[in-house]
Design an enzyme around this catalytic site. Structure first.
Site, mmCIF file in Angstrom:
data_model
loop_
_atom_site.group_PDB
_atom_site.id
_atom_site.type_symbol
_atom_site.label_atom_id
_atom_site.label_comp_id
_atom_site.label_asym_id
_atom_site.label_seq_id
_atom_site.Cartn_x
_atom_site.Cartn_y
_atom_site.Cartn_z
ATOM 1 N N THR A 27 23.255 14.920 1.774
ATOM 2 C CA THR A 27 24.703 15.095 1.638
ATOM 3 C C THR A 27 25.341 13.497 1.527
ATOM 4 O OG1 THR A 27 25.213 15.160 3.768
ATOM 5 C CG2 THR A 27 24.678 17.312 2.826
ATOM 6 N N ALA A 56 22.973 13.079 6.849
ATOM 7 C CA ALA A 56 24.438 13.195 7.059
ATOM 8 C C ALA A 56 24.900 11.733 7.364
ATOM 9 C CB ALA A 56 24.828 13.923 8.227
ATOM 10 N N ILE A 82 20.229 10.503 9.998
ATOM 11 C CA ILE A 82 21.754 9.699 9.727
ATOM 12 C C ILE A 82 21.638 8.624 8.654
ATOM 13 C CG2 ILE A 82 23.295 8.221 11.293
ATOM 14 C CD1 ILE A 82 22.786 10.895 12.413
ATOM 15 N N LYS A 83 22.704 8.993 7.762
ATOM 16 C CA LYS A 83 22.574 7.945 6.644
ATOM 17 C C LYS A 83 23.431 6.733 6.817
ATOM 18 C CE LYS A 83 22.996 9.254 2.313
ATOM 19 N NZ LYS A 83 23.143 10.214 0.968
ATOM 20 N N ILE A 84 22.897 5.500 6.726
ATOM 21 C CA ILE A 84 23.712 4.251 6.753
ATOM 22 C C ILE A 84 23.354 3.534 5.999
ATOM 23 C CG2 ILE A 84 23.119 2.229 8.446
ATOM 24 C CD1 ILE A 84 23.607 4.437 10.044
#
Length: 215
Positions: A27, A56, A82-84
């Protein structure tokens, strides 16, 4: 090769999951805003449908804020990734998250050096955006080829997650190049199942069978 669905639409995710093809979901803020609703509850619902990595994205542009968001999102489910963003502050956050054993996906990657930095800092996934490179007359899949080669050279554990896939050709090329994951919109996943000769052949078989039944 893993298939991820690039969407926040619960209906699409539930329907695609019935195929047994999707291994995870990605997402981003744009996809979340398109669907509306509570962000965390949407993520919880996705984790109930798909037993695999669910990316996310954090929204802060400072490391401290990213870490605060990341720890909060990680509490939702063990499969949350975790999207960084690939920025300096993001890499500071990535270093800490890697040390804490929290899975990460470095997003908005557009060159090999960015991918190399992300791998050195322990990213779980790195997401080269092939479609957006194609949009500016660069060859997105060339970047994927180079990242795969670099990761093979140094035996990095980081998985190459091909993002911004716009059509079935992107998926085919990603597979030929040895990418670990391709994430795609629902319509592209459906297109993977189709070929006009399949439809023609099935129609012909059924017509021939009707002749047999009438004999």
């Amino acid at each position: 090769m893993k298939f991820f669905l690039d969407t926040a639409n619960i209906h699409e995710i539930r329907d695609a999951a019935e195929y047994g093809l999707i291994d995870g979901v990605t997402t981003n803020p744009s996809l979340i805003s398109k669907e509306g609703g509570d962000f965390k509850e949407m993520l919880r619902e996705i984790t109930r449908i798909v037993n695999g990595p669910i990316s996310a994205e954090v929204l802060s542009t400072e490391a401290a804020g990213m870490l605060e968001e990341a720890y909060d999102l990680a509490k939702i489910h063990k499969n949350i990734v975790i999207k960084i963003p690939m920025i300096k502050e993001g890499m500071k956050a990535l270093k800490q998250l890697s040390a804490d054993g929290i899975p990460t996906n470095v997003t908005l990657v557009f060159n090999c050096n960015q991918a190399l930095v992300a791998a050195k800092l322990g990213a779980s996934f790195v997401s080269p955006f092939v479609g957006r490179l194609d949009d500016i007359s660069e060859v997105g899949m060339k970047l994927v080829e180079e990242i795969v080669q670099i990761y093979d050279n140094y035996e990095f554990d980081t998985q190459v997650l091909v993002a911004s896939c716009r059509n079935p050709l992107h998926i085919r090329e990603a597979a030929l190049l040895g990418a670990d994951v391709a994430t795609m919109p629902y319509k592209v996943l459906e297109q993977l199942l189709r070929h006009p000769l399949t439809d023609i052949g099935l129609e012909r078989f059924l017509k021939d069978w009707e002749k047999v039944k009438k004999q």
